[in-house]
Enzyme design. Structure first.
Site, mmCIF file in Angstrom:
data_model
loop_
_atom_site.group_PDB
_atom_site.id
_atom_site.type_symbol
_atom_site.label_atom_id
_atom_site.label_comp_id
_atom_site.label_asym_id
_atom_site.label_seq_id
_atom_site.Cartn_x
_atom_site.Cartn_y
_atom_site.Cartn_z
ATOM 1 N N LYS A 22 6.970 6.129 -13.620
ATOM 2 C CA LYS A 22 6.558 7.250 -12.751
ATOM 3 C C LYS A 22 5.655 6.734 -11.634
ATOM 4 C CE LYS A 22 2.897 9.827 -14.097
ATOM 5 N NZ LYS A 22 1.846 9.795 -13.046
ATOM 6 N N ASN A 23 4.693 5.897 -11.989
ATOM 7 C CA ASN A 23 3.706 5.452 -10.995
ATOM 8 C C ASN A 23 4.277 4.456 -9.988
ATOM 9 O OD1 ASN A 23 1.888 7.126 -12.144
ATOM 10 N ND2 ASN A 23 0.563 5.537 -13.008
ATOM 11 N N CYS A 118 -9.829 16.343 -10.496
ATOM 12 C CA CYS A 118 -8.907 16.582 -11.594
ATOM 13 C C CYS A 118 -9.669 16.338 -12.880
ATOM 14 C CB CYS A 118 -7.658 15.720 -11.488
ATOM 15 S SG CYS A 118 -7.864 14.073 -12.083
ATOM 16 N N ARG A 123 -12.206 11.766 -8.424
ATOM 17 C CA ARG A 123 -11.073 11.109 -7.767
ATOM 18 C C ARG A 123 -11.002 11.358 -6.251
ATOM 19 N NH1 ARG A 123 -5.919 11.242 -11.682
ATOM 20 N NH2 ARG A 123 -5.444 9.319 -10.603
ATOM 21 N N ASP A 308 -4.929 3.963 -18.415
ATOM 22 C CA ASP A 308 -3.895 4.909 -18.829
ATOM 23 C C ASP A 308 -3.440 4.714 -20.278
ATOM 24 O OD1 ASP A 308 -3.980 6.121 -16.401
ATOM 25 O OD2 ASP A 308 -2.051 5.380 -15.667
ATOM 26 N N ARG A 400 4.600 16.054 -17.181
ATOM 27 C CA ARG A 400 4.372 15.411 -15.886
ATOM 28 C C ARG A 400 4.761 13.933 -15.920
ATOM 29 N NH1 ARG A 400 -1.281 15.164 -14.456
ATOM 30 N NH2 ARG A 400 -0.330 13.748 -12.983
HETATM 31 C C1 UD1 Z 1 -3.457 5.367 -10.233
HETATM 32 C C2 UD1 Z 1 -2.479 5.876 -11.262
HETATM 33 C C3 UD1 Z 1 -3.207 6.406 -12.484
HETATM 34 C C4 UD1 Z 1 -4.168 5.354 -13.020
HETATM 35 C C5 UD1 Z 1 -5.067 4.810 -11.918
HETATM 36 C C6 UD1 Z 1 -5.922 3.638 -12.370
HETATM 37 C C7 UD1 Z 1 -0.598 6.630 -9.933
HETATM 38 C C8 UD1 Z 1 0.194 7.771 -9.423
HETATM 39 N N1 UD1 Z 1 -1.671 6.932 -10.663
HETATM 40 O O1 UD1 Z 1 -4.237 6.487 -9.816
HETATM 41 O O2 UD1 Z 1 -2.243 6.755 -13.472
HETATM 42 O O3 UD1 Z 1 -4.962 5.927 -14.029
HETATM 43 O O4 UD1 Z 1 -4.279 4.353 -10.809
HETATM 44 O O5 UD1 Z 1 -5.136 2.619 -12.863
HETATM 45 O O6 UD1 Z 1 -0.253 5.477 -9.722
HETATM 46 N N2 UD1 Z 1 -11.513 5.862 -6.050
HETATM 47 C C9 UD1 Z 1 -12.476 6.110 -5.102
HETATM 48 N N3 UD1 Z 1 -12.071 6.391 -3.818
HETATM 49 C C10 UD1 Z 1 -10.756 6.433 -3.475
HETATM 50 C C11 UD1 Z 1 -9.779 6.161 -4.444
HETATM 51 C C12 UD1 Z 1 -10.201 5.879 -5.734
HETATM 52 O O7 UD1 Z 1 -13.671 6.087 -5.389
HETATM 53 O O8 UD1 Z 1 -10.456 6.696 -2.298
HETATM 54 C C13 UD1 Z 1 -11.932 5.551 -7.446
HETATM 55 C C14 UD1 Z 1 -11.387 6.551 -8.455
HETATM 56 O O9 UD1 Z 1 -12.203 7.691 -8.546
HETATM 57 C C15 UD1 Z 1 -11.373 5.733 -9.712
HETATM 58 C C16 UD1 Z 1 -11.045 4.324 -9.217
HETATM 59 O O10 UD1 Z 1 -11.352 4.323 -7.820
HETATM 60 O O11 UD1 Z 1 -12.649 5.721 -10.303
HETATM 61 C C17 UD1 Z 1 -9.609 3.906 -9.409
HETATM 62 O O12 UD1 Z 1 -8.743 4.907 -8.919
HETATM 63 P P1 UD1 Z 1 -7.333 4.561 -8.279
HETATM 64 O O13 UD1 Z 1 -6.964 3.160 -8.640
HETATM 65 O O14 UD1 Z 1 -7.343 4.936 -6.855
HETATM 66 O O15 UD1 Z 1 -6.379 5.562 -9.068
HETATM 67 P P2 UD1 Z 1 -5.143 6.372 -8.507
HETATM 68 O O16 UD1 Z 1 -4.431 5.585 -7.469
HETATM 69 O O17 UD1 Z 1 -5.583 7.757 -8.185
#
Ligand code: UD1
Length: 419
Positions: A22-23, A118, A123, A308, A400
């Site tokens: 999915k990711n 969420c 996030r 995850d 999902r």
């Molecule tokens: C993706 C995955 C999710 C997984 C996560 C971490 C998808 C669709 N989802 O989510 O399943 O749990 O990676 O492996 O691929 N952060 C910030 N600012 C930002 C973006 C992120 O502070 O602009 C922080 C987040 O709050 C979190 C950390 O960075 O604490 C990692 O998040 P991120 O790697 O961005 O996760 P996602 O891409 O949302």
């Protein structure tokens, strides 16, 4: 509202295959905006993917989803394009924000709903916007929307992410592919799903190289011909079923359509706990071992142990001898499965970012509530191990991200049904 009912403490026996990731599919669907004609294979039939396809249709792409073959054909004739990702399609699936990079770089503007918080934490998307600004985009936040503009196109830049983010790396990469000149992204996430996205972009004609946590994108022409790409397997689904087998497979069970090299840290940790795993080129064979050992694990960006799989691992650790610890290093609020697991008899204490799990404990069935995707599947695992009946509410979270969950488990003799 649908519920799952599980009659637990039954041996699992059989074979399981792993679906497409999915990711990996979500950013590649967003990247399809950049192409003309794309065919994607091995698409998992899960709710988040359907939402992303709805978003592409809303934007103006033509999609033909052949569900029985897990294939989608996408056509972008660059006519009547809507550079908008509305709230209703982004609120249930954060990855909707990934259309920001491709829309902005291809059409010079985009209006994308802020995904909002969420269940597992706030996030934010500040790192996504930080990278786009560095590429020359003008960005405003108003009325819950991100308004991004780059009338004369984006300009290549050197960008070092202050911290590692999967989504921000993907959005930056998707924007940089049409920027003028060269972009160097440093301190990137290097999850296998990002590698898959890079492979897809290379097929589109983009010149990309990656070394360690640095990705370099060189201005390049796009191919007009049809691109065919097969999505990689879902390593989180694999980890989930490996843990199910570690809990309940008295005889060897085989999990197929995978590449064990991609899940090295997960396999190493399960082996350290004492789970018996044999790797082959495209499968693993797993058997339960009654004498499991305690362990301390910290979740980390890839190649570390994934957040995850934290909730699922915790269920396994309720069954091992001794006190184990899991430190959740990625998200600030990702222990919501803990109160539910405790209602089933688990002995778990939370101290700051760490869960302390005492084992082994006998779990017993209860009525529980799913809170997010991975927490939900941890309750399924707990229900499979527990004595008596477990009822899981709010299972839309599971839909999902897990393709054919009940069918796959039922084919291995689990007693699970949806009502
Ligand atoms: C993706 C995955 C999710 C997984 C996560 C971490 C998808 C669709 N989802 O989510 O399943 O749990 O990676 O492996 O691929 N952060 C910030 N600012 C930002 C973006 C992120 O502070 O602009 C922080 C987040 O709050 C979190 C950390 O960075 O604490 C990692 O998040 P991120 O790697 O961005 O996760 P996602 O891409 O949302």
């Amino acid at each position: 509202m649908q519920k799952l009912i599980i009659k637990g403490n039954k041996e699992l026996n059989g074979k399981i295959y792993i679906s497409g990731s999915k990711n990996a599919t979500l950013p590649i669907l967003a990247a399809s905006i950049l192409g003309n004609q794309v065919q994607l294979k091995n698409i998992p039939l899960v709710k988040d993917i359907f939402t992303m396809v709805d978003l592409l249709n809303f934007i103006g792409l033509k999609t033909n989803f052949i569900k029985r073959k897990n294939i989608i054909n996408i056509l972008n004739i660059d006519k009547n394009i809507n550079t908008l990702a509305p709230y209703k399609l982004v609120k249930t699936m954060r990855a909707g924000v990934l259309v920001l990079g491709p829309l902005l770089t291809k059409y010079g503007k985009a209006k994308v709903s802020l995904p909002g918080g969420c269940a597992i934490g706030t996030r934010p998307v500040d790192l996504h916007l930080f990278a786009l600004k560095k590429l020359g985009a003008k960005i405003k936040i108003k009325d819950g929307y991100i308004f991004a503009e780059a009338k004369k196109g984006l300009i290549g830049s050197v960008i070092r992410f202050p911290s590692i983010s999967v989504g921000a790396t993907e959005n930056a990469l998707l924007a940089a592919v049409k920027a003028k000149g060269k972009t160097i992204l440093k301190n990137c996430a290097i999850e296998p799903e990002i590698k898959d996205l890079i492979e897809f972009l290379k097929k589109l004609g983009v010149k990309i190289t990656s070394k360690g946590r640095t990705i370099t994108i060189i201005e390049s022409g796009f191919k007009n011909s049809k691109i065919v790409h097969e999505i990689i397997f879902d390593r989180i689904e694999l980890g989930t079923y490996m843990i199910a087998c570690a809990l309940l497979a008295k005889k060897k069970m085989k999990i197929e359509r995978i590449n064990p090299r991609i899940v090295k840290s997960e396999i190493d940790i399960l082996k350290k706990i004492g789970v018996k795993i044999i790797k082959s080129k495209s499968a693993v064979t797993i058997k339960r071992n009654k004498k499991l050992k305690k362990i301390n694990v910290t979740t980390k960006p890839y190649p570390g142990f994934p957040t995850d799989l934290q909730a699922q691992l915790m269920v396994l650790l309720t069954q091992v001898n001794g006190v184990s610890k899991i430190k959740e290093n990625i998200f600030e609020n990702r222990f919501m499965h803990v109160p539910e697991l405790k209602r089933m008899g688990a002995q778990i204490e939370i101290k700051n970012k760490t869960a302390i799990i005492k084992g082994p404990t006998k779990l017993t069935g209860a009525e529980v509530m799913a809170t997010d995707l991975r927490a939900s599947v941890s309750l399924v695992l707990a229900g499979l191990v527990a004595e008596n009946r477990t009822i899981i509410n709010r299972i839309y979270h599971l839909d999902r991200g897990y393709e054919f969950l009940e069918d796959k488990l039922k084919s291995c003799k689990a007693e699970i049904k949806r009502i």
